[in-house]
Design an enzyme around this catalytic site. Structure first.
Site, PDB file in Angstrom:
ATOM      1  N   ARG A  51       0.844  -1.192   0.000  1.00  0.00           N
ATOM      2  CA  ARG A  51       0.000   0.000   0.000  1.00  0.00           C
ATOM      3  C   ARG A  51       0.879   1.242   0.000  1.00  0.00           C
ATOM      4  NH1 ARG A  51       1.879   1.996   3.910  1.00  0.00           N
ATOM      5  NH2 ARG A  51       0.737   3.916   3.547  1.00  0.00           N
ATOM      6  N   GLY A  52       0.217   2.411  -0.148  1.00  0.00           N
ATOM      7  CA  GLY A  52       0.974   3.655  -0.247  1.00  0.00           C
ATOM      8  C   GLY A  52       1.240   3.933  -1.719  1.00  0.00           C
ATOM      9  N   ALA A  53       1.097   5.215  -2.099  1.00  0.00           N
ATOM     10  CA  ALA A  53       1.086   5.570  -3.523  1.00  0.00           C
ATOM     11  C   ALA A  53       2.240   4.974  -4.335  1.00  0.00           C
ATOM     12  CB  ALA A  53       1.066   7.090  -3.645  1.00  0.00           C
ATOM     13  N   ARG A  91      -7.051  -0.321  -7.209  1.00  0.00           N
ATOM     14  CA  ARG A  91      -7.282   0.813  -6.303  1.00  0.00           C
ATOM     15  C   ARG A  91      -7.392   2.080  -7.150  1.00  0.00           C
ATOM     16  NH1 ARG A  91      -4.234   1.257  -0.838  1.00  0.00           N
ATOM     17  NH2 ARG A  91      -6.108   2.486  -0.450  1.00  0.00           N
ATOM     18  N   GLN A 190      -2.609   3.378   9.807  1.00  0.00           N
ATOM     19  CA  GLN A 190      -1.283   3.352   9.168  1.00  0.00           C
ATOM     20  C   GLN A 190      -0.258   4.163   9.954  1.00  0.00           C
ATOM     21  OE1 GLN A 190      -4.158   3.856   7.484  1.00  0.00           O
ATOM     22  NE2 GLN A 190      -4.038   3.178   5.369  1.00  0.00           N
ATOM     23  N   ASP A 231      -1.706  11.153  -2.701  1.00  0.00           N
ATOM     24  CA  ASP A 231      -2.053  10.026  -3.571  1.00  0.00           C
ATOM     25  C   ASP A 231      -2.331  10.493  -4.986  1.00  0.00           C
ATOM     26  OD1 ASP A 231      -2.339   7.483  -1.731  1.00  0.00           O
ATOM     27  OD2 ASP A 231      -2.980   9.248  -0.620  1.00  0.00           O
ATOM     28  N   ASN A 241      -5.259  12.975  -0.370  1.00  0.00           N
ATOM     29  CA  ASN A 241      -4.418  12.198   0.551  1.00  0.00           C
ATOM     30  C   ASN A 241      -5.339  11.486   1.539  1.00  0.00           C
ATOM     31  OD1 ASN A 241      -1.724  11.441   1.405  1.00  0.00           O
ATOM     32  ND2 ASN A 241      -2.129  12.605   3.259  1.00  0.00           N
ATOM     33  N   LYS A 242      -4.742  10.704   2.415  1.00  0.00           N
ATOM     34  CA  LYS A 242      -5.517   9.881   3.364  1.00  0.00           C
ATOM     35  C   LYS A 242      -6.584  10.687   4.082  1.00  0.00           C
ATOM     36  CE  LYS A 242      -5.218   6.309   3.792  1.00  0.00           C
ATOM     37  NZ  LYS A 242      -6.093   5.421   3.000  1.00  0.00           N
TER      38      LYS A 242
HETATM   39  O1  MRU Z   1      -4.669   3.608   1.690  1.00  0.00           O
HETATM   40  P1  MRU Z   1      -3.183   3.664   1.688  1.00  0.00           P
HETATM   41  O2  MRU Z   1      -2.527   3.228   2.948  1.00  0.00           O
HETATM   42  O3  MRU Z   1      -2.576   3.038   0.446  1.00  0.00           O
HETATM   43  O4  MRU Z   1      -2.993   5.203   1.594  1.00  0.00           O
HETATM   44  C1  MRU Z   1      -2.078   5.829   0.848  1.00  0.00           C
HETATM   45  C2  MRU Z   1      -1.209   6.525   1.750  1.00  0.00           C
HETATM   46  O5  MRU Z   1      -0.246   5.930   2.165  1.00  0.00           O
HETATM   47  C3  MRU Z   1      -1.499   7.857   2.238  1.00  0.00           C
HETATM   48  O6  MRU Z   1      -2.593   8.490   1.764  1.00  0.00           O
HETATM   49  C4  MRU Z   1      -0.264   8.661   2.193  1.00  0.00           C
HETATM   50  O7  MRU Z   1      -0.382   9.709   3.058  1.00  0.00           O
HETATM   51  C5  MRU Z   1       0.037   9.146   0.807  1.00  0.00           C
HETATM   52  S1  MRU Z   1       1.626   8.928   0.336  1.00  0.00           S
HETATM   53  C6  MRU Z   1       1.802   7.301   0.078  1.00  0.00           C
END
Ligand code: MRU
Length: 347
Positions: A51-53, A91, A190, A231, A241-242
């Protein structure tokens, strides 16, 4: 980065298999898993094993390379296009996924070796840009700074180094006295699980705070700056973003606290004119209603933490308008979210 003294990337490819750190098990267990074909890699992305962008992008690029390695002789083109769509549907929000899949797909139309090379290049570029973000971000972190971060935009969210945490690692290595406030980041935590684990590994002083404590700390003057990842970034500088990022940005502006996004250009989507065009993933209500972790006997359990019978709504991201963002730390320097985005990327 190192785990137990050994250097790891979050995701990598060897032969026709993709290997990755199983992030759903962290911080309680460190396990590497192998995905033997693109369907297994897609499953890993969907279920957030990776996970994570940036890490999603690299995994998706490797998945695309796997499809070229396993293309049947008959209906080759149909197979590849169907597989590309399947990878893209894992995703919806992280732009890096679409960026990587396209790079590898078009390289693969030349040859399978080109697809493999391109996928590796996507991963290497991700590690390199994260490193540069660390160097530029370090320049704005002063000795003594208390930094708040949300979610996990550390090395686990990328191939190596990370984005929001990369400047933190550089500042820490430079001997600056810094302290990190880690937003827990419900519902998947996370921050509490992954960011805290990373910071422990790198010996960065930190504390986990409940998601709703940020405004209180800012009002008390305990936060000097906030750095988060992204993201997807729209052409007008709006940032997805999250979930929970938007309210932090609004409060930071109210208290005059610099609010930075850290992201490589592979996260920019110039086809999205504004943040309103960014697709926001909605995830299962189970993530809100239940929590998972080891009990006192170290047996992992899933427990209900909500009123039985109630339902939950679980949007995974929100969009922060550019006007709340002090700057975007990129691999080419820090840019002004509200003005410069398109010009800088084109240069
Ligand atoms: O849902 P995730 O854990 O894949 O979320 C993405 C992220 O990690 C966050 O939004 C993060 O702050 C962005 S940078 C990878």
């Amino acid at each position: 980065m190192k785990v137990n003294g050994k250097e790891y990337r979050t995701v990598w490819m060897q032969g026709s298999s993709v290997f990755m750190i199983e992030q759903n098990l962290l911080p309680f267990e460190f396990r590497i898993i192998e995905c033997k074909n693109y369907l297994e890699t897609c499953f890993a992305i969907k279920t957030m094993i990776v996970r994570g962008a940036g890490a999603i992008g690299a995994a998706a690029g490797f998945a695309m390379a796997q499809t070229f390695l396993h293309t049947p002789e008959k209906n080759k083109e149909d197979f590849l296009l169907k597989a590309k769509l399947e990878i893209e549907n894992t995703r919806p929000t992280a732009q890096n996924l679409f960026y990587a899949v396209n790079r590898v797909y078009f390289a693969g139309l030349k040859s399978t070796i080109d697809a493999q090379h391109e996928a590796q290049q996507v991963a290497d570029d991700d590690a390199y840009t994260s490193q540069k973000i660390g160097e530029y971000g370090n320049e704005i972190i002063k000795d003594g700074f208390r930094i708040e971060t949300h979610c996990n935009a550390g090395w686990l969210a990328f191939v190596d180094f990370g984005t929001a945490l990369s400047p933190v690692y550089y500042a820490n290595c430079a001997g600056k006295n810094i302290f990190v406030y880690v937003d827990e980041t419900r519902p998947r935590s996370q921050g509490a699980r992954l960011t805290a684990w990373e910071l422990q590994n790198e010996n960065v002083p930190h504390v986990i705070i409940p998601d709703n404590a940020g405004a209180h700390l800012m009002s008390l003057g305990k936060i000097d700056m906030m750095i988060v990842g992204a993201d997807r970034i729209a052409a007008n500088g709006d940032v997805a973003n999250k979930i929970g990022t938007l309210e932090k940005a609004i409060v930071a502006k109210e208290y005059g606290i610099p609010f930075y996004i850290a992201a490589p250009f592979s996260t920019f989507d110039l086809k999205c004119e504004t943040g309103q065009n960014i697709p926001i993933e909605e995830r299962s209500e189970e993530e809100v209603l239940y929590q998972t972790g080891p009990d006192a006997e170290n047996i992992v359990r899933k427990i209900l933490v909500s009123a039985p019978g109630s339902t939950a709504f679980n949007p995974a991201f929100d969009v922060t308008p550019a006007k709340f963002i002090t700057g975007i730390i990129t691999e080419k320097g820090i840019i002004d979210a509200s003005k410069m985005v398109v010009e800088k990327i084109n240069n």
